[in-house]
Design a protein around this motif. Structure first.
Motif, PDB file in Angstrom:
ATOM      1  N   GLU A 106      -6.835  21.383 -26.886  1.00 38.08           N
ATOM      2  CA  GLU A 106      -6.477  21.252 -25.425  1.00 38.08           C
ATOM      3  C   GLU A 106      -5.912  22.301 -24.688  1.00 38.08           C
ATOM      4  O   GLU A 106      -6.085  22.425 -23.548  1.00 38.08           O
ATOM      5  N   ALA A 107      -5.080  23.380 -25.417  1.00 36.00           N
ATOM      6  CA  ALA A 107      -4.602  24.339 -24.544  1.00 36.00           C
ATOM      7  C   ALA A 107      -5.657  25.256 -23.889  1.00 36.00           C
ATOM      8  O   ALA A 107      -5.213  26.069 -22.959  1.00 36.00           O
ATOM      9  N   PHE A 108      -6.817  25.247 -24.551  1.00 36.65           N
ATOM     10  CA  PHE A 108      -7.720  25.981 -23.765  1.00 36.65           C
ATOM     11  C   PHE A 108      -9.173  25.239 -23.000  1.00 36.65           C
ATOM     12  O   PHE A 108      -9.867  25.894 -22.521  1.00 36.65           O
ATOM     13  N   ALA A 109      -8.741  24.062 -22.933  1.00 36.50           N
ATOM     14  CA  ALA A 109      -9.784  23.171 -22.316  1.00 36.50           C
ATOM     15  C   ALA A 109     -10.070  23.648 -20.780  1.00 36.50           C
ATOM     16  O   ALA A 109     -11.424  23.458 -20.418  1.00 36.50           O
ATOM     17  N   GLY A 110      -9.201  23.727 -20.054  1.00 32.96           N
ATOM     18  CA  GLY A 110      -9.090  24.011 -18.649  1.00 32.96           C
ATOM     19  C   GLY A 110      -9.630  25.341 -18.528  1.00 32.96           C
ATOM     20  O   GLY A 110     -10.790  25.263 -17.685  1.00 32.96           O
ATOM     21  N   ARG A 111      -9.399  26.244 -19.270  1.00 34.79           N
ATOM     22  CA  ARG A 111     -10.089  27.646 -19.178  1.00 34.79           C
ATOM     23  C   ARG A 111     -11.489  27.458 -19.437  1.00 34.79           C
ATOM     24  O   ARG A 111     -12.390  28.105 -18.849  1.00 34.79           O
TER      25      ARG A 111
END
Length: 266
Positions: A106-111
């Motif tokens: 989830e921590a990298f989902a936006g990127r």
């Protein structure tokens, strides 16, 4: 974790903008690490390696890298995977390290969404013989299909077995061996331009010898192991050593996390 050398733009002498609070002695957030290790904005493929070594040059202890690693190293490991389109590994490393499919975080989902990447990087296994266990979760349970990179001379029955297991077969060599430069191109042609190799030493040595490695992320572990463990890169030597430039250097608990770029790259 603290920065010993700020992240710099290698095309200028000025330091690039840094994330807020970058130089404080504390645990960095994943966003700060992702900013520090972001791939360059280029349409060309970029091959990055991530390796760990002891002070006396051992890339493993008891055959695996985990024993010479640390928590901060694993945070960087996870960050590099979170930024990559594809993780490239040799067959022996896949077997020894017990590779599993890369997972969505989830921590990298936006990127990843902003970069038009899938939810997780693909894993590409380099093997000339395709002596692989296609019943393992790496092949049966990936979030995105696992790739096997091989040569045109690979055994036809093993190519068929790979495809039957759901793997995508990438031909990157005329004979049984894989051409490292062609492997980089073939993966890039599939839209996998942000490339990360985690070795092992023989595979990294092949990329080095072919002159296609753009960046090395090297964790220097404050340990001594002696013995006859492999170095981070093996195989035939190069005629003339290629010079890399230090782009950034971080430290935590005596571990040094260096990032080196091939001179002349952007």
């Amino acid at each position: 974790m603290r920065s010993l050398l700020p992240v710099t733009d290698l095309t200028t002498t000025a330091a690039a903008p840094e994330p807020s609070g970058l130089l404080t002695d504390r645990e960095w957030s994943l966003d700060e690490l992702a900013d520090a290790y972001a791939y360059p904005a280029t349409g060309a493929p970029w091959l990055r390696a991530n390796m760990v070594s002891t002070l006396d040059g051992a890339a493993q202890h008891d055959g695996r890298s985990q024993g010479i690693s640390c928590a901060a190293d694993m945070r960087i490991f996870g960050t590099l995977r979170g930024l990559a389109d594809v993780v490239i590994a040799g067959a022996e490393t896949v077997r020894l390290e017990g590779y599993r499919p890369a997972r969505a975080r989830e921590a990298f989902a936006g990127r990843r969404a902003a970069a038009r990447q899938g939810p997780a990087p693909a894993v590409a296994v380099v093997s000339g013989s395709l002596d692989l266990d296609f019943s393992l979760p790496l092949f049966t349970e990936p979030l995105v299909p696992t790739l096997v990179v091989t040569g045109a001379g690979a055994p036809a029955d093993r190519i068929a077995a790979a495809r039957k297991a759901g793997a995508e077969v990438v031909i990157a060599g005329e004979g049984a061996r894989v051409d490292p430069a062609r492997a980089v191109r073939e993966l890039a042609d599939r839209g996998l331009r942000r490339q990360l190799t985690e070795g092992g030493p023989r595979l990294l040595g092949q990329f080095v010898a072919a002159g296609v490695l753009d960046e090395l992320c090297l964790t220097l572990s404050p340990m001594l192991t002696a013995g006859d463990a492999q170095r981070i890169a093996g195989g035939p030597g190069v005629t003339v050593p290629e010079r890399f430039a230090l782009a950034s250097l971080l430290e935590e608990d005596g571990f040094l996390f260096g990032r080196y770029r091939r001179r002349g790259t952007r």
